[in-house]
Design an enzyme around this catalytic site. Structure first.
Site, PDB file in Angstrom:
ATOM      1  N   ASP A  15     -26.577  19.369 -33.580  1.00  0.00           N
ATOM      2  CA  ASP A  15     -27.519  19.292 -34.401  1.00  0.00           C
ATOM      3  C   ASP A  15     -28.439  18.283 -33.904  1.00  0.00           C
ATOM      4  O   ASP A  15     -29.682  18.393 -34.135  1.00  0.00           O
ATOM      5  CB  ASP A  15     -27.140  18.861 -35.744  1.00  0.00           C
ATOM      6  CG  ASP A  15     -26.197  18.013 -35.985  1.00  0.00           C
ATOM      7  OD1 ASP A  15     -25.453  17.577 -35.023  1.00  0.00           O
ATOM      8  OD2 ASP A  15     -25.734  17.346 -37.085  1.00  0.00           O
ATOM      9  N   LYS A  55     -15.981  15.516 -40.123  1.00  0.00           N
ATOM     10  CA  LYS A  55     -16.441  15.699 -41.160  1.00  0.00           C
ATOM     11  C   LYS A  55     -15.599  16.494 -42.213  1.00  0.00           C
ATOM     12  O   LYS A  55     -16.304  17.239 -42.921  1.00  0.00           O
ATOM     13  CB  LYS A  55     -18.062  16.266 -40.880  1.00  0.00           C
ATOM     14  CG  LYS A  55     -18.664  15.249 -40.256  1.00  0.00           C
ATOM     15  CD  LYS A  55     -20.161  15.986 -39.973  1.00  0.00           C
ATOM     16  CE  LYS A  55     -19.976  17.138 -38.877  1.00  0.00           C
ATOM     17  NZ  LYS A  55     -21.433  17.273 -38.276  1.00  0.00           N
TER      18      LYS A  55
HETATM   19  C1  BGC Z   1     -20.108  15.618 -34.981  1.00  0.00           C
HETATM   20  C2  BGC Z   1     -21.514  15.769 -34.078  1.00  0.00           C
HETATM   21  C3  BGC Z   1     -22.733  15.933 -35.034  1.00  0.00           C
HETATM   22  C4  BGC Z   1     -22.697  14.870 -36.020  1.00  0.00           C
HETATM   23  C5  BGC Z   1     -24.015  14.845 -37.145  1.00  0.00           C
HETATM   24  C6  BGC Z   1     -20.546  14.372 -35.820  1.00  0.00           C
HETATM   25  O1  BGC Z   1     -19.423  14.513 -36.771  1.00  0.00           O
HETATM   26  O2  BGC Z   1     -19.166  15.317 -34.213  1.00  0.00           O
HETATM   27  O3  BGC Z   1     -21.351  16.532 -33.297  1.00  0.00           O
HETATM   28  O4  BGC Z   1     -24.010  15.753 -34.250  1.00  0.00           O
HETATM   29  O5  BGC Z   1     -21.171  14.762 -36.772  1.00  0.00           O
HETATM   30  O6  BGC Z   1     -23.933  16.079 -37.611  1.00  0.00           O
END
Ligand code: BGC
Length: 453
Positions: free
Chosen positions: A195, A159
């Site tokens: 989360d 992200k």
């Molecule tokens: C992460 C996860 C997270 C999800 C939602 C992903 O990019 O790897 O750990 O739960 O995003 O936030």
């Protein structure tokens, strides 16, 4: 003015690439199922794409947790600090959102943790608990290999984050060190969690059927309750019949498993991201990428002469300018009404758009968001079938699910179609997502420590 040819049928034809047939959904489900099994297996885990990390969260909250707890929530668009007071059948919560500036998202790990610790200390001052020693739950929404409830090794950033010196390290230690460097506040980090886990815990506090936690926000991921006997990977004390598994399904497809349904737009988004080849499923679904998928399709159709009389705009042609929230706004217009759509197009310098163009733009949005909802549904149906329980509640959070006008309905319909007969499910929006969940996990962890003491 000459008669404009209605291009909508051709746009519809082009958009077929976003359509997932029931057969394709079922194929995706069977592939995901295989990857989940691989992730849970002792020998197959190392090479598995879907990691299925064990969370070490042993108990769901039972509603009897009491006291004052802090929580941190890092991993979406915002960073939040929370303080929660759990009382009998009610809780009182205050929180503050802090920005994580871009230079910190892509700077050093030390700078990131110092920033978090500073926000935490300021927050404690503002809430008059600066002098108190409090327990803290840390929601850290990135793939973590957990070695215990308070130890987690970062596997990769996702992200848009890319802080140096953190992958391969224990994130809890990173935060502890930053707090120690300040030396002013006293914090017991009782738990680190994802989360999805926080969302599940938060929903489970009220709804004991809640056994899946789902995020469709900036990223995409799910966690679920699995029988310990299916988790070869787990080498802790047996004792508990069930474990909470963080699937990290956003990585599904990183080995090409989803190539049979990916489009040129998906490949473009991936190649131009800061983590090419990684988080393929997430890039087809989540809020960080959805708007860009729409933009790329709009650009192509404009160049083909199917939109805007072939005349785009500088803003449309520039990466990142079509926000995912636009998709929700455009699809919120009533049929035949294009108020939001017009505003968005004006913002993008496309005020020459005709009503036919707007219908085309809306159609593209619908196809991209529907595909996302169907992919998520295929994932949830896979989990429901694997769990094989008569009725399961799915606790959900994330901006896409929360703000898209049809996501919930699309998911209900699709899951119902894909799930094995006899399995029932409910989709429940988490009232306060993962923040409260983190505080609850900290509370449960403290409850257990007290019992042991
Ligand atoms: C992460 C996860 C997270 C999800 C939602 C992903 O990019 O790897 O750990 O739960 O995003 O936030």
């Amino acid at each position: 003015m000459g008669m404009a040819i209605n291009q909508l049928p051709r746009i519809r034809e082009e958009c077929e690439v976003f359509h997932l047939s029931e057969k394709q959904c079922r194929e995706i489900m069977s592939r995901l199922h295989n990857d989940l099994v691989k992730g849970l297996g002792k020998d197959s885990h190392a090479n598995s794409i879907v990691k299925c990390w064990i969370t070490y969260i042993q108990d769901l909250p039972n509603g009897k947790e009491r006291g004052k707890f802090l929580a941190l929530d890092l991993g979406g668009t915002n960073f939040r600090v929370l303080i929660i007071n759990l009382g009998e059948n009610h809780f009182d919560m205050q929180s503050k959102i802090y920005a994580i500036p871009n230079h910190i998202m892509t700077g050093t790990g030390i700078a990131l943790f110092d920033h978090i610790a500073e926000c935490l200390a300021n927050f404690m001052k503002e809430h008059f608990v600066y002098e108190e020693r409090l327990a803290l739950g840390f929601t850290f929404s990135f793939p973590l290999k957990q070695l215990g409830l308070t130890k987690g090794i970062l596997q990769r950033w996702t992200k848009g984050f890319s802080c140096s010196g953190v992958v391969g390290e224990d994130v809890v230690q990173g935060l502890k060190d930053a707090i120690a460097r300040r030396g002013d506040v006293q914090i017991d980090i009782c738990a680190i969690l994802n989360d999805t886990t926080g969302t599940l815990m938060s929903c489970a506090w009220k709804n004991h059927n809640c056994k899946i936690g789902l995020i469709v926000g900036t990223g995409s991921n799910a966690c679920y309750v699995e029988k310990t006997e299916n988790c070869e990977l787990f080498d802790g004390e047996p004792g508990k019949p069930e474990l909470l598994i963080n699937t990290e399904w956003g990585a599904f497809g990183d080995d090409g498993t989803l190539d049979f349904v990916r489009t040129e737009f998906d490949r473009d988004v991936d190649v131009n991201s800061i983590n090419p080849g990684k988080q393929i499923q997430e890039k087809m679904i989540s809020g960080m990428y959805m708007g860009e998928l729409v933009r790329l399709a709009l650009v192509k159709y404009t160049r083909m002469g199917l939109l805007f009389g072939g005349r785009g705009s500088d803003l449309l042609y520039e990466r990142g300018n079509f926000y995912t929230k636009y998709v929700s706004e455009i699809e919120s217009d009533k049929p035949g009404d294009y108020t939001s759509c017009m505003e968005v197009l004006e913002e993008l310098g496309l005020s020459h758009a005709t009503e036919a163009d707007m219908a085309g733009v809306r159609h593209v949005c619908e196809c991209v968001s529907r595909r996302a909802a169907h992919l998520v549904s295929a994932g949830i149906a896979t989990l429901l079938n694997k769990m094989a329980e008569p009725r399961v509640t799915v606790g959900i959070d994330g901006s896409v699910y929360r703000f898209h006008p049809h996501f919930h309905t699309l998911m209900c319909e699709k899951i119902a179609q894909l799930v094995r007969p006899g399995i029932q499910f409910d989709l429940m929006l988490s009232e306060d997502g993962s923040g409260r969940g983190a505080a609850l996990v900290a509370a449960v962890a403290c409850r257990e420590r007290e019992v042991q003491a």
